[in-house]
Design an enzyme around this catalytic site. Structure first.
Site, short mmCIF file in Angstrom:
data_model
loop_
_atom_site.label_atom_id
_atom_site.label_comp_id
_atom_site.label_asym_id
_atom_site.label_seq_id
_atom_site.Cartn_x
_atom_site.Cartn_y
_atom_site.Cartn_z
N TYR A 56 3.49 -2.64 7.44
CA TYR A 56 2.31 -1.83 7.15
C TYR A 56 1.14 -2.28 8.01
O TYR A 56 0.85 -3.47 8.14
CB TYR A 56 1.95 -1.96 5.67
CG TYR A 56 0.60 -1.40 5.32
CD1 TYR A 56 0.37 -0.03 5.37
CD2 TYR A 56 -0.45 -2.23 4.95
CE1 TYR A 56 -0.86 0.51 5.06
CE2 TYR A 56 -1.70 -1.71 4.63
CZ TYR A 56 -1.90 -0.35 4.68
OH TYR A 56 -3.14 0.17 4.37
N ASN A 408 -8.54 7.32 -2.61
CA ASN A 408 -7.60 7.21 -1.50
C ASN A 408 -6.34 8.06 -1.74
O ASN A 408 -5.21 7.59 -1.61
CB ASN A 408 -7.24 5.75 -1.28
CG ASN A 408 -6.65 5.46 0.08
OD1 ASN A 408 -5.60 4.82 0.18
ND2 ASN A 408 -7.29 5.89 1.14
N ASN A 411 -3.47 6.87 -3.81
CA ASN A 411 -2.78 5.64 -3.41
C ASN A 411 -3.36 4.48 -4.22
O ASN A 411 -2.62 3.68 -4.79
CB ASN A 411 -2.97 5.41 -1.90
CG ASN A 411 -2.49 4.06 -1.45
OD1 ASN A 411 -1.38 3.65 -1.76
ND2 ASN A 411 -3.33 3.33 -0.71
#
Length: 496
Positions: A56, A408, A411
């Site tokens: 990530y 977000n 998320n």
């Protein structure tokens, strides 16, 4: 030549005292052991990327956009990380908070689990030998994926972008770096993400607030004893059999400390059988605060030894682990506990001052402790100000740690708001210190307008120190500077 005092070694556990030292130039040491583990973590990241294993932020977009590819060039991926986070607003953070946050961040990165470049750790460490401070706006962090927005401002300033301070003056960051003799950081995507993806600001502000509240807790304990002695109260409310029966460890320990301060006291014999709660119940209140502060002690100690980032890299186990170590819920809860403790300690100090200025309850001292009531007003302005301080503390004490709002693209569907809780606790702690200073000035003035000389040597010594530093209020004068001076004296006399 700039004076740099002491050292902080990143191979040793981080302590709150280190955060205070970092407010001024200090040498932060990156020794061979630190360098080795940082380089091993970086080499492992390089191997993982060559194997095309998913990481990530190194090859992907961020947050809700993780499902999209990031930029191909490493330098571009750095900008991809930081540019969109330049959305903070409000006044700049206090300089001690900003530098403490960066110290917490570099300590976490120095543990070698973040996969950062060694020169990033070196660059952050070098900053502390100077007076450089990134200009970080206060508002913008939810403390969920770390303190993304404020730490992005710190990272950009260290790259020479945005604004910074040097020797207290605000200027373009590139200019501040140049004058400080610092080299702008060069970052790739992983470096940039590792700099922002942690709760370092939340941890730092909570730790600094904790130390301030602990200092005020000790001050209120000592000032309560002085109040008891000046009024000639019977100290029976501190009887060890009574507190042992109460059974709370904090109250037992606080009462023991108060008995030591009051050793040698001779009651006046003129007070009522039972004192108001602000005196009689003080060991129970201060003891509950002590128990709560011990909980916060544990959270801060854990946070200061925590690797707060995502993902984490474990070369020995060939592991890249994606998870939530950047989620600031522990410090959020702890900071809210600090807020509650601060509010009740502030209530106690304000009520004790109110008792002291009231001739119906202060043993016959003049109203407002004025040397010539009517022609003078003594503590009247200070007492009004303490009411305002307490109201401000109460307004701010609403818990932040459960005010979750999804963000977000869901998320971040739960967030702790630890940054708000921590910075709010830091501000409240400063007001509590002023309340302690206000009570101290009142006690000093009580001795001037007719209160007896303390009979306990410990109380007499405290009064003498206050009297030496704070002139009697006779005639009236502005007392704002005296309140601050008394607060500073208490901190110096009653170290943590």
């Amino acid at each position: 030549m700039l004076a740099v005092e002491g050292t902080i070694n990143l191979s040793a556990p981080l302590r709150s005292a280190d955060l205070h030292r970092a407010a001024t130039p200090v040498s932060v040491v990156v020794d061979a052991a630190v360098r080795d583990r940082v380089e091993r973590g970086r080499d492992f990241l390089r191997d993982v990327r060559e194997e095309e294993r998913p990481v990530y932020g190194a090859t992907t977009g961020f947050g809700a956009l993780v499902g999209f590819a990031g930029r191909e060039e490493e330098a571009d991926q750095c900008d991809n990380t930081l540019a969109h986070l330049g959305a903070g607003q409000g006044p700049d953070l206090a300089h001690d908070v900003s530098r403490a946050a960066i110290l917490v961040r570099v300590w976490s990165l120095a543990q070698g689990a973040s996969g950062v470049s060694a020169h990033v750790v070196d660059g952050l460490a070098a900053m502390f030998a100077t007076t450089f401070v990134p200009a970080i706006p206060r508002y913008g962090s939810v403390g969920a994926s770390g303190d993304l927005i404020p730490l992005a401002y710190a990272a950009q300033a260290l790259r020479g972008r945005g604004q910074a301070y040097l020797d207290g003056s605000r200027m373009p960051a590139a200019e501040a770096l140049r004058h400080a003799g610092l080299t702008p950081l060069t970052l790739d995507g992983r470096d940039a993400l590792a700099l922002v993806n942690g709760t370092s600001l939340t941890t730092a502000a909570t730790a600094l607030a904790l130390d301030s509240v602990r200092s005020s807790h000790r001050a209120v304990q000592a000032l309560t004893c002085l109040l008891v002695d000046l009024l000639g109260c019977d100290p029976g409310f501190l009887n060890p059999r009574l507190l042992d029966a109460y059974g709370h460890p904090g109250a037992v320990d606080v009462a023991d400390g108060m008995r030591k301060t009051l050793a040698g006291i001779v009651p006046a014999g003129t007070r009522a059988l039972q004192e108001p709660y602000s005196i009689r119940c003080s060991p129970q209140l201060l003891g509950a605060a002590e128990d709560a502060l011990r909980y916060v002690d544990g959270v801060v100690a854990a946070d200061l030894s925590s690797v707060s980032d995502n993902p984490l890299f474990f070369p020995d186990d060939d592991l890249v682990v994606h998870g939530g170590n950047f989620f600031g819920q522990p410090a959020a809860f702890a900071a809210d506990v600090l807020a509650m403790v601060t509010a009740q300690l502030g209530n106690l100090a304000e009520r004790q001052l109110d008792l002291l200025v009231d001739p119906a309850r202060n043993g016959g001292l003049p109203p407002m402790l004025a040397a010539g009531p009517g022609r003078q007003h003594g503590m009247q302005g200070v007492q009004l100000a303490t009411t305002a301080f307490v109201a401000e503390i109460r307004r701010a004490a609403v818990p932040a740690s459960m005010q979750s709002l999804p963000t977000n693209l869901h998320n971040q569907d739960v967030v702790p708001f630890g940054t708000q809780a921590a910075l709010r606790a830091y501000d409240m702690a400063a007001l509590l210190s002023l309340l302690c200073g206000s009570l101290a000035v009142g006690l000093r003035q009580a001795a001037h307008v007719g209160a007896r000389r303390p009979t306990a040597p410990g109380c007499a010594a405290l009064l003498d120190a206050l009297a030496e530093a704070i002139p009697a209020v006779d005639p009236d004068r502005p007392l704002d500077a005296d309140v601050r001076k008394a607060a500073e004296l208490l901190t110096a006399m009653l170290p943590l």
